[in-house]
Design an enzyme around this catalytic site. Structure first.
Site, PDB file in Angstrom:
ATOM      1  N   LYS A   1       3.217  -7.913  26.272  1.00 16.76           N
ATOM      2  CA  LYS A   1       3.966  -6.773  26.815  1.00 16.76           C
ATOM      3  C   LYS A   1       4.166  -6.922  28.321  1.00 16.76           C
ATOM      4  CE  LYS A   1       4.897  -4.225  23.329  1.00 16.76           C
ATOM      5  NZ  LYS A   1       6.092  -3.458  23.042  1.00 16.76           N
TER       6      LYS A   1
ATOM      7  N   ASP B   1       1.482   2.955  23.601  1.00 14.10           N
ATOM      8  CA  ASP B   1       0.221   2.871  22.860  1.00 14.10           C
ATOM      9  C   ASP B   1      -0.849   2.282  23.756  1.00 14.10           C
ATOM     10  OD1 ASP B   1       0.708   3.818  20.298  1.00 14.10           O
ATOM     11  OD2 ASP B   1       1.576   1.931  19.620  1.00 14.10           O
TER      12      ASP B   1
HETATM   13  C1  LIG Z   1      -0.496  -6.371  21.184  1.00 13.98           C
HETATM   14  C2  LIG Z   1       0.760  -5.913  20.553  1.00 13.98           C
HETATM   15  N1  LIG Z   1       1.238  -6.584  19.505  1.00 13.98           N
HETATM   16  C3  LIG Z   1       2.384  -6.222  18.905  1.00 13.98           C
HETATM   17  C4  LIG Z   1       3.112  -5.131  19.343  1.00 13.98           C
HETATM   18  C5  LIG Z   1       4.353  -4.744  18.634  1.00 13.98           C
HETATM   19  O1  LIG Z   1       5.502  -4.862  19.448  1.00 13.98           O
HETATM   20  P1  LIG Z   1       6.806  -4.073  19.077  1.00 13.98           P
HETATM   21  O2  LIG Z   1       6.505  -2.616  19.227  1.00 13.98           O
HETATM   22  O3  LIG Z   1       7.816  -4.585  20.037  1.00 13.98           O
HETATM   23  O4  LIG Z   1       7.121  -4.395  17.651  1.00 13.98           O
HETATM   24  C6  LIG Z   1       2.646  -4.393  20.433  1.00 13.98           C
HETATM   25  C7  LIG Z   1       3.348  -3.203  20.900  1.00 13.98           C
HETATM   26  O5  LIG Z   1       2.878  -2.461  21.754  1.00 13.98           O
HETATM   27  C8  LIG Z   1       1.440  -4.809  21.074  1.00 13.98           C
HETATM   28  O6  LIG Z   1       0.961  -4.167  22.158  1.00 13.98           O
END
Ligand SMILES: Cc1ncc(COP(=O)(O)O)c(C=O)c1O
Length: 399
Positions: free
Chosen positions: A75, A123
């Protein structure tokens, strides 16, 4: 649960705007921007030969985003990049001349940035990136968190100087509240999810993620045949699938989107053939993936370039964290947070089921690519699940 993509848009070309957002020129400019970031370094690509042998595939490579820009997740590539781009654009508009990344810290650009406030719901990881980006340019940030975001995650964002705002309800409630308050106060929303009429900035966030694909394509000994990527709102899956489709064309890998069973908004959208909001299940340990509504742009891309959608269960997410912390057969140790190893958990589930394995044409020549999307971004939670602190696991030899 598993389904192959049978949407009307499947295998249609990306729409022009999306192809530009995730194209080669855009990805190059993201990488150029990264070279101005102080703590930028390519994240490691780790091979797991013993797991590949046990799984009956040729190779498994994990791009380890736990090492990204000091934030511990991929992110870090998106929110901060979007903030910087928006500041440069605002500076160009106000100064009436082109403003390059190299001038980001010049007094006249910083003066403009100081008048801007960037807001988002999170989140945990996306908010950290937006707050870091705002801090870098001298702008303010206001980050909205829902009831389920741990105090540890909140503190990790606040240390960048962000104003933290708690919202009752779920992630989707915090997205709506952030949009409402930002409109009232004239703040710029930098969201990682998109909705009708709000696509450009989430597009920039996704564009930022393409850097990890470019790095991986340089690091991998050969392009992957299969990719498994976890999804919250679908942004990271769409960025990777979209960029791979553009970069590799007909040679692109078989792409599977992996959702938590308790928050399977992409899976259910694929089943319905259009974006759907799923009912709230119980909270999932895969905290960063707990999203009940897909990003509109992500869905538009994935409905065209994802080949399959599947879900994994709570125990799969926990098992993969432990397995990566304590690998068999001499594989290297990887520290994966609660949402980090979910793509790999999807692979293990797929190969354990002969029907899914055949549907995806996984065999002994398959070259698998997954992303550990986060390290121990919530160290307390990590220790609770794995039984060891991230430091103890690192002492076992994690990169
Ligand atoms: C560690 C991690 N993996 C996967 C995701 C999923 O990403 P997306 O919301 O773009 O699908 C997030 C989203 O916050 C994340 O923080």
């Amino acid at each position: 649960m598993f389904i192959l993509n049978s949407n009307a848009d499947y295998r249609r070309p990306l729409v022009t705007g999306d192809a530009e957002t995730l194209g080669l020129a855009a990805a190059e400019s993201v990488e150029r921007h990264l070279h101005f970031r102080e703590n930028h370094a390519e994240t490691p690509l780790t091979a797991l030969p013993a797991l590949a042998a046990a799984t009956g595939v040729a190779t498994i490579h994990v791009k380890d985003e736990g090492h990204r820009l000091g934030l511990g997740s991929f992110k870090a590539l998106g929110g901060a990049y979007a903030v910087i781009r928006l500041v440069l654009e605002e500076a160009e508009a106000r100064l009436g001349r082109p403003v390059d990344m190299a001038q980001l810290q010049s007094p006249d650009v910083r003066k403009i940035a100081e008048t801007m406030c960037f807001a988002c719901a999170t989140d945990g990881n996306h908010g950290r990136s937006v707050a870091q980006g705002a801090g870098l340019v001298g702008a303010r940030s206001a980050i909205f968190v829902h009831a389920g975001v741990s105090d540890e995650r909140v503190a990790a964002i606040a240390r960048f100087g962000a104003e933290m705002i708690r919202v009752a309800g779920s992630y989707d409630d915090s997205v709506k509240e952030a949009a409402r308050v930002a409109k009232e106060r004239g703040w710029t929303i930098v969201s990682d999810t998109s909705w009708p009429g709000y696509e450009r900035i989430p597009g920039l966030v996704m564009q930022g993620y393409t850097a990890l694909v470019r790095e991986a394509l340089r690091q991998l000994p050969a392009p992957p045949t299969h990719v498994f990527i976890q999804s919250g709102v679908g942004g990271i899956a769409a960025a990777i699938a979209g960029h791979l489709a553009i970069a590799l064309g007909d040679q692109r890998p078989v792409f599977t989107v992996v959702d938590p069973a308790r928050a399977a908004c992409l899976f259910e959208s694929a089943r319905a053939g259009h974006p759907v909001t799923v009912p709230h299940g119980g909270p999932t340990v895969m905290a960063m993936l707990e999203c009940y509504e897909p990003s509109l742009v992500a869905w538009r891309i994935l409905s065209r370039v994802a080949d399959a959608f599947m879900t994994v269960d709570e125990e799969d997410a926990v098992a993969i964290m432990k397995r990566l912390a304590d690998p068999v057969g001499g594989d290297p140790v990887i520290i994966a947070g609660e949402s980090g190893g979910v793509g790999l958990a999807g692979l293990l589930k797929a190969v354990a089921d002969p029907t899914i394995k055949a549907a995806l044409s996984i065999g002994q020549d398959s070259r698998i690519f997954v992303v550990n999307t986060e390290g121990a971004t919530d160290p307390g939670k990590y220790q609770e699940i794995v039984g060891l602190s991230p430091e103890d696991v690192r002492a076992r030899g994690a990169a």
